[in-house]
Design an enzyme around this catalytic site. Structure first.
Site, short mmCIF file in Angstrom:
data_model
loop_
_atom_site.label_atom_id
_atom_site.label_comp_id
_atom_site.label_asym_id
_atom_site.label_seq_id
_atom_site.Cartn_x
_atom_site.Cartn_y
_atom_site.Cartn_z
N GLY A 34 22.61 82.85 75.37
CA GLY A 34 22.20 81.72 76.20
C GLY A 34 22.05 82.12 77.65
N ASN A 61 26.83 91.49 73.63
CA ASN A 61 27.15 92.68 74.42
C ASN A 61 28.04 92.39 75.63
OD1 ASN A 61 24.87 91.31 75.55
ND2 ASN A 61 24.46 93.08 76.84
N ASP A 64 15.05 89.84 72.34
CA ASP A 64 14.91 88.63 73.15
C ASP A 64 14.64 87.48 72.17
OD1 ASP A 64 14.14 86.51 74.75
OD2 ASP A 64 12.88 87.73 76.07
N GLY A 124 23.60 87.80 71.54
CA GLY A 124 24.20 87.90 72.87
C GLY A 124 25.60 88.48 72.79
N GLY A 150 30.91 89.14 77.57
CA GLY A 150 31.52 87.82 77.61
C GLY A 150 32.05 87.36 76.27
N ILE A 151 31.80 86.09 75.98
CA ILE A 151 32.30 85.48 74.74
C ILE A 151 31.71 86.17 73.51
CG2 ILE A 151 32.21 83.37 73.36
CD1 ILE A 151 32.44 81.81 76.02
N ALA A 169 21.61 69.75 78.30
CA ALA A 169 20.69 69.25 77.27
C ALA A 169 20.56 70.26 76.13
CB ALA A 169 19.32 68.96 77.88
N TYR A 187 20.93 72.99 81.08
CA TYR A 187 21.93 73.67 80.25
C TYR A 187 22.65 72.67 79.35
CZ TYR A 187 25.95 76.68 79.15
OH TYR A 187 26.93 77.41 78.51
#
Length: 239
Positions: A82, A11, A53, A9, A13-14, A147, A145
Site C-alpha cells: 500500500g 520487503n 508493481d 509489499g 515494515g509490517i 477510503a 487512504y
C-alpha cells in the site's frame, strides 16, 4: 506441512514482519516489492523476492508465474502492499486520490483474483487483507487512504460470502499506529500526540500484526471468515 505463502509489499515494515513470521514457521514464503531490495536476512531464510508493481496486471501475472514455478500454487495470500499520499481535501488532486485507490484497493483486487485461480482448484485457501484503523475511524488529510482501507472490508466480506463454500477464508487485519520506518519520521511531538490516543499507551510492533495474520492463516482459525481484527492497542475499539 509447508505451505506456499505470498506477502505483497513484504520487503519492509509490517509486510516484512509477516514474511519473517511465516518463514520462521517453515512455510515457503514469497514476497513482492516495488522498489529497493529485500533485506539480506530475508533472502538468507530462503524467502523468494519478486519485483512487482501491483498496479500493473501484467507484472502481477508474471509474479504469480514465478512463485508458482518455485513454490506451487499460493495457498496463503497476505495483501499488504500500500501507499499514502496524504493531503487535505482542498489540496488533494484527483491523481493523489486515484493513485492510492489503484494501489491499495484495486491492486488488492488484482492479487486476490489471481490467487483465487489456484485456490478454487484446490478448494481451499486463506486470504488476509491488511487494512488500517484509519479505514474504520477516518483521519483528516487521509481521505484517499481511509477510503481505500475501508473498501478492503467490503471487498473481503463479499468474497467471504461468495467463496466460503469453496473453503477459502477472507479476513481483514486493521493495525493501529505501528512502530515502522513510516512512523519514525514523525516528530517527537507528533508521536506523543498519537500515543496519547491509544489506551495501551504505546505504538504497536510489526511482530504483533504478524502474529494476528499468522493466526488467521492457521488451522485454529478455520471457522473464521469475514472478520475484521483490530490490532491497534484499543484505539479503534473494533469500530
Amino acid at each position: 506441512m509447508s505451505r506456499s505463502v505470498l506477502v505483497t509489499g513484504g520487503n519492509r515494515g509490517i509486510g516484512l514482519a509477516i514474511a519473517r513470521a511465516f518463514a520462521a514457521a517453515g512455510d515457503k514464503v514469497a514476497v513482492t516489492y516495488r522498489s529497493g531490495e529485500p533485506p539480506a536476512d530475508l533472502v538468507a531464510q530462503g524467502v523468494l523476492a519478486v519485483r512487482c508493481d501491483i498496479t500493473d496486471s501484467e507484472q502481477v501475472e508474471q509474479a504469480y508465474k514465478e512463485v508458482e514455478e518455485k513454490h506451487g500454487n499460493v495457498e496463503v495470500l497476505v495483501a499488504n502492499a500500500g501507499i499514502t499520499r496524504d493531503q487535505l481535501l482542498i489540496r488533494m488532486t484527483e491523481e493523489d486520490f486515484s493513485a492510492v485507490l489503484d494501489t491499495n484497493l484495486v491492486g488488492t483486487f488484482r492479487v486476490v483474483k489471481r490467487a483465487n485461480r489456484g485456490m478454487l482448484r484446490a478448494k481451499k485457501g486463506r486470504v488476509v487483507l491488511i487494512s488500517s484503523v484509519v479505514g474504520l475511524l477516518g483521519q483528516g488529510g487521509q481521505a484517499n487512504y481511509a477510503a481505500s482501507k475501508a473498501g478492503l472490508v467490503g471487498f473481503a466480506r463479499s468474497l467471504a460470502r461468495e467463496l466460503g463454500s469453496r473453503n477459502i477464508t477472507f479476513n481483514v487485519v486493521a493495525p493501529g499506529f505501528v512502530d515502522t520506518d513510516m512512523t519514525r519520521v514523525l516528530s517527537d511531538e507528533q508521536r506523543a500526540d498519537i500515543v496519547a490516543q491509544v489506551p495501551l499507551g504505546r505504538y504497536g510492533k510489526a511482530e504483533e500484526i504478524a502474529a494476528a495474520v499468522r493466526f488467521l492463516a492457521s488451522d485454529e482459525a478455520s471457522y473464521i471468515t469475514g472478520a475484521v481484527i483490530p490490532v491497534d492497542g484499543g484505539l479503534g475499539m473494533g469500530h
